[in-house]
Scaffold this active site. Structure first.
Site, PDB file in Angstrom:
ATOM      1  N   LYS A   1      -3.129  -2.823   8.156  1.00  0.00           N
ATOM      2  CA  LYS A   1      -3.276  -4.279   8.221  1.00  0.00           C
ATOM      3  C   LYS A   1      -2.310  -4.947   7.258  1.00  0.00           C
ATOM      4  O   LYS A   1      -1.655  -4.293   6.463  1.00  0.00           O
ATOM      5  CB  LYS A   1      -4.719  -4.661   7.890  1.00  0.00           C
ATOM      6  CG  LYS A   1      -5.556  -4.876   9.139  1.00  0.00           C
ATOM      7  CD  LYS A   1      -5.208  -6.162   9.866  1.00  0.00           C
ATOM      8  CE  LYS A   1      -5.709  -6.117  11.306  1.00  0.00           C
ATOM      9  NZ  LYS A   1      -5.180  -7.199  12.124  1.00  0.00           N
TER      10      LYS A   1
ATOM     11  N   ASP B   1       0.886  -1.164   0.000  1.00  0.00           N
ATOM     12  CA  ASP B   1       0.000   0.000   0.000  1.00  0.00           C
ATOM     13  C   ASP B   1       0.923   1.214   0.000  1.00  0.00           C
ATOM     14  O   ASP B   1       1.648   1.447   0.968  1.00  0.00           O
ATOM     15  CB  ASP B   1      -0.858  -0.044   1.275  1.00  0.00           C
ATOM     16  CG  ASP B   1      -1.720   1.201   1.448  1.00  0.00           C
ATOM     17  OD1 ASP B   1      -1.567   2.155   0.671  1.00  0.00           O
ATOM     18  OD2 ASP B   1      -2.543   1.200   2.387  1.00  0.00           O
TER      19      ASP B   1
ATOM     20  N   TYR C   1       1.208   0.381  15.039  1.00  0.00           N
ATOM     21  CA  TYR C   1       0.195   0.184  14.000  1.00  0.00           C
ATOM     22  C   TYR C   1       0.564   0.962  12.729  1.00  0.00           C
ATOM     23  O   TYR C   1       0.786   2.151  12.778  1.00  0.00           O
ATOM     24  CB  TYR C   1      -1.175   0.652  14.489  1.00  0.00           C
ATOM     25  CG  TYR C   1      -2.228   0.456  13.435  1.00  0.00           C
ATOM     26  CD1 TYR C   1      -2.828  -0.773  13.267  1.00  0.00           C
ATOM     27  CD2 TYR C   1      -2.582   1.490  12.585  1.00  0.00           C
ATOM     28  CE1 TYR C   1      -3.766  -0.980  12.279  1.00  0.00           C
ATOM     29  CE2 TYR C   1      -3.518   1.297  11.591  1.00  0.00           C
ATOM     30  CZ  TYR C   1      -4.104   0.058  11.449  1.00  0.00           C
ATOM     31  OH  TYR C   1      -5.021  -0.134  10.455  1.00  0.00           O
TER      32      TYR C   1
HETATM   33  C1  F6R Z   1      -6.500   1.289   6.580  1.00  0.00           C
HETATM   34  C2  F6R Z   1      -7.701   1.073   7.396  1.00  0.00           C
HETATM   35  C3  F6R Z   1      -8.506   2.243   7.725  1.00  0.00           C
HETATM   36  C4  F6R Z   1      -7.812   3.219   8.647  1.00  0.00           C
HETATM   37  C5  F6R Z   1      -8.750   4.384   9.002  1.00  0.00           C
HETATM   38  C6  F6R Z   1      -8.064   5.469   9.809  1.00  0.00           C
HETATM   39  O1  F6R Z   1      -6.067   0.129   5.949  1.00  0.00           O
HETATM   40  O2  F6R Z   1      -8.028  -0.012   7.776  1.00  0.00           O
HETATM   41  O3  F6R Z   1      -9.732   1.833   8.276  1.00  0.00           O
HETATM   42  O4  F6R Z   1      -7.377   2.581   9.806  1.00  0.00           O
HETATM   43  O5  F6R Z   1      -9.223   5.000   7.826  1.00  0.00           O
HETATM   44  O6  F6R Z   1      -6.915   5.822   9.137  1.00  0.00           O
HETATM   45  P1  F6R Z   1      -5.908   6.922   9.683  1.00  0.00           P
HETATM   46  O7  F6R Z   1      -5.503   6.510  11.077  1.00  0.00           O
HETATM   47  O8  F6R Z   1      -4.795   6.883   8.694  1.00  0.00           O
HETATM   48  O9  F6R Z   1      -6.679   8.203   9.677  1.00  0.00           O
HETATM   49 MG    MG Z   2      -4.664  -2.299   2.240  1.00  0.00          MG
HETATM   50 MG    MG Z   3      -4.037   0.631   3.767  1.00  0.00          MG
END
Ligand code: F6R
Ligand code: MG
Ligand code: MG
Length: 379
Positions: free
Chosen positions: A233, A11, A230
C-alpha cells in the site's frame, strides 16, 4: 528564514511479516542521515509507524532538492543492506529502482514537502500512516480546514476568515500530475464530491487564503501505478503547519477521533477503522489495523524541538478502543460488500485470474418461449 520540511518514508523490510522494521535497520537509517546529512540538512528525525520508516528533515534548500532526496534514498539503501543481512521480510520492497535520478518521486518512497518563511514560532505536525492510502487524510483535512463543527477557528479567528484552498490530485492519472484547486467555503460541495472518492482524488496541498501560505502537504504516491503491479500500500505521510493563521493542533487532530473507515488493511484489500497510535507502534491485528501516528514539533531557524507524541495521550485510548470495536464489527462481515475494497483496488492479481476462468463457465440462457395469449372462448 526560508525553511523547507521534507519527509520521505519507505518500507524497507520488517520483522515477523509486515509488522515493523528491526531496531538495527532504524538505527542504520538514523546513523546515515546524521552522518551524511551534516552540512546539508539543518536537523532530522527518524521514526517508524508499522513497517514504514519516516525521515523528517529540515533544511534551507527548497522542495525537491536532489541532495536532500538523495540523502534519504541512500539512508534507505543502507538500511536495506541491514534488512537483507538480517533476513527481514520484504527487504528493500519500496525501493523500486536501482538508480537514483535526482528525486525520490517515482522511485517508490513517499514524499511530502513544505517550503515557507519561518514564523517566529513555527509549530507543525508530522503524520505517518501504515496499511492505508493517501486518500485516508481526505476526511480529516476536509473537517479540519473546511468544517466549523471540527474547526471552530474558521468562524472564531479573523486570521482564518477567508478559508483555505485545496489542491486535489487525480492519482489515477499516471501521465502527469492532474490537479484542481478549489476554495473553501465557496466550493465546499465540489470539494466534497471529489474527496468522497479516496482511491482517486487526494488532497495534495492546502493553502491559507488569508496569507497565501502553504500549510498542508500530503504524499500522493500510488505504488501500483509506478511498479505496474501490487507492491504494497501507499502508506502516506503528511505535514501540517498549525496555529495562528492555520487551524490549531487540536482542530487538526480532532477529526481523527472519528476513527473513520479507510482502505488498505490486510493485503491492501480491506476496509477498517483508522487507529491513532503513538509513533513507533507496530501493526498487529489482521496485518493492521490501519494506523496513523502524529508527532508535533516546533522548528526554529531549521532546528527541530523534541517531538510531542500526540496520540500517546490517554485520551486516545478511548478512540483506540472505538477503532478496534469498529474494525472487529467490519471484520465480522469477512469479504462481503463494504468489508473489502472494490474490484479495481484489489491489488493482488489472484482474483482477476479466478474471475477470468469463471467467466468462461458463465452461460447466457436461451430466451424461454413466451406463453401465447389464448383467444377468448365463450361458454
Ligand atoms: C503489507 C500488507 C500485508 C500483506 C500480507 C501478505 O503492507 O498489507 O497485509 O499484503 O501480509 O504479504 P505477502 O504477499 O508479502 O505474503
Ligand atoms: Mg507499510
Ligand atoms: Mg509494507
Amino acid at each position: 528564514m526560508r525553511t523547507t520540511l521534507t519527509v520521505i518514508k519507505a518500507d524497507i523490510g520488517a520483522v515477523g511479516g509486515h509488522l515493523r522494521p528491526s531496531e538495527a535497520v532504524v538505527e542504520r537509517v538514523r546513523e546515515h542521515v546524521e552522518r551524511e546529512g551534516e552540512g546539508l540538512v539543518l536537523d532530522a528525525h527518524v521514526s517508524y509507524t508499522g513497517d514504514d520508516i519516516a525521515i523528517l528533515m529540515s533544511h534551507a534548500r527548497g522542495a525537491g532538492d536532489p541532495d536532500v532526496h538523495r540523502l534519504a534514498w541512500e539512508a534507505f539503501r543502507a538500511g536495506t543492506e541491514v534488512a537483507k543481512a538480517q533476513g527481514l521480510y520484504g527487504a528493500g520492497q519500496d525501493l523500486l529502482r536501482d538508480a537514483f535520478a535526482g528525486n525520490v518521486r517515482g522511485l517508490g518512497p513517499a514524499v511530502a514537502e513544505l517550503e515557507f518563511d519561518e514564523r517566529p514560532n513555527e509549530p507543525f505536525l508530522l503524520f505517518v500512516a501504515d496499511k492505508t492510502e493517501p486518500g485516508s487524510y481526505n476526511l480529516p483535512l476536509y473537517l479540519a480546514f473546511a468544517d466549523p463543527m471540527h474547526c471552530p477557528g474558521l468562524m472564531l479567528s479573523p486570521n482564518m476568515a477567508k478559508g483555505f484552498s485545496f489542491v486535489i490530485m487525480d492519482v489515477n492519472h499516471t501521465e502527469g500530475d492532474r490537479v484542481v484547486e478549489l476554495n473553501a467555503p465557496e466550493d465546499l460541495y465540489d470539494i466534497a464530491a471529489l474527496l468522497r472518492d479516496t482511491h482517486r482524488f487526494v488532497v495534495e496541498k492546502i493553502y491559507s487564503r488569508t496569507t497565501g501560505e502553504p500549510c498542508v502537504a500530503v504524499s500522493t504516491t500510488r505504488l501500483h501505478n509506478i511498479a505496474g503491479k501490487y507492491v504494497g500500500k501507499d502508506d502516506p505521510v503528511m505535514l501540517v503547519r498549525v496555529q495562528s493563521q492555520f487551524p490549531a493542533t487540536g482542530e487538526v487532530i480532532a477529526p481523527f477521533a472519528l476513527a473513520h473507515y479507510v482502505s488498505g488493511d490486510l493485503r491492501g484489500s480491506h476496509n477498517v477503522a483508522l487507529m491513532p497510535v503513538p509513533s513507533n507502534t507496530p501493526v498487529a491485528y489482521f496485518d493492521g489495523p490501519s494506523l496513523v501516528s502524529c508527532l508535533a514539533f516546533c522548528v526554529h531557524e531549521g532546528k527541530l524541538t523534541e517531538p510531542v507524541d500526540v496520540f500517546a495521550h490517554p485520551f486516545w485510548d478511548t478512540i483506540r478502543q472505538k477503532a478496534a470495536d469498529k474494525t472487529l464489527e467490519m471484520r465480522r462481515q469477512g469479504f462481503v460488500g463494504p468489508a473489502m475494497v472494490g474490484f479495481e483496488e484489489l491489488e493482488y492479481g489472484g482474483i482477476t485470474e479466478r474471475l477470468k476462468k469463471l467467466d468462461e463457465r458463465f452461460v447466457v440462457r436461451e430466451p424461454q418461449p413466451q406463453p401465447q395469449p389464448q383467444p377468448e372462448t365463450t361458454p
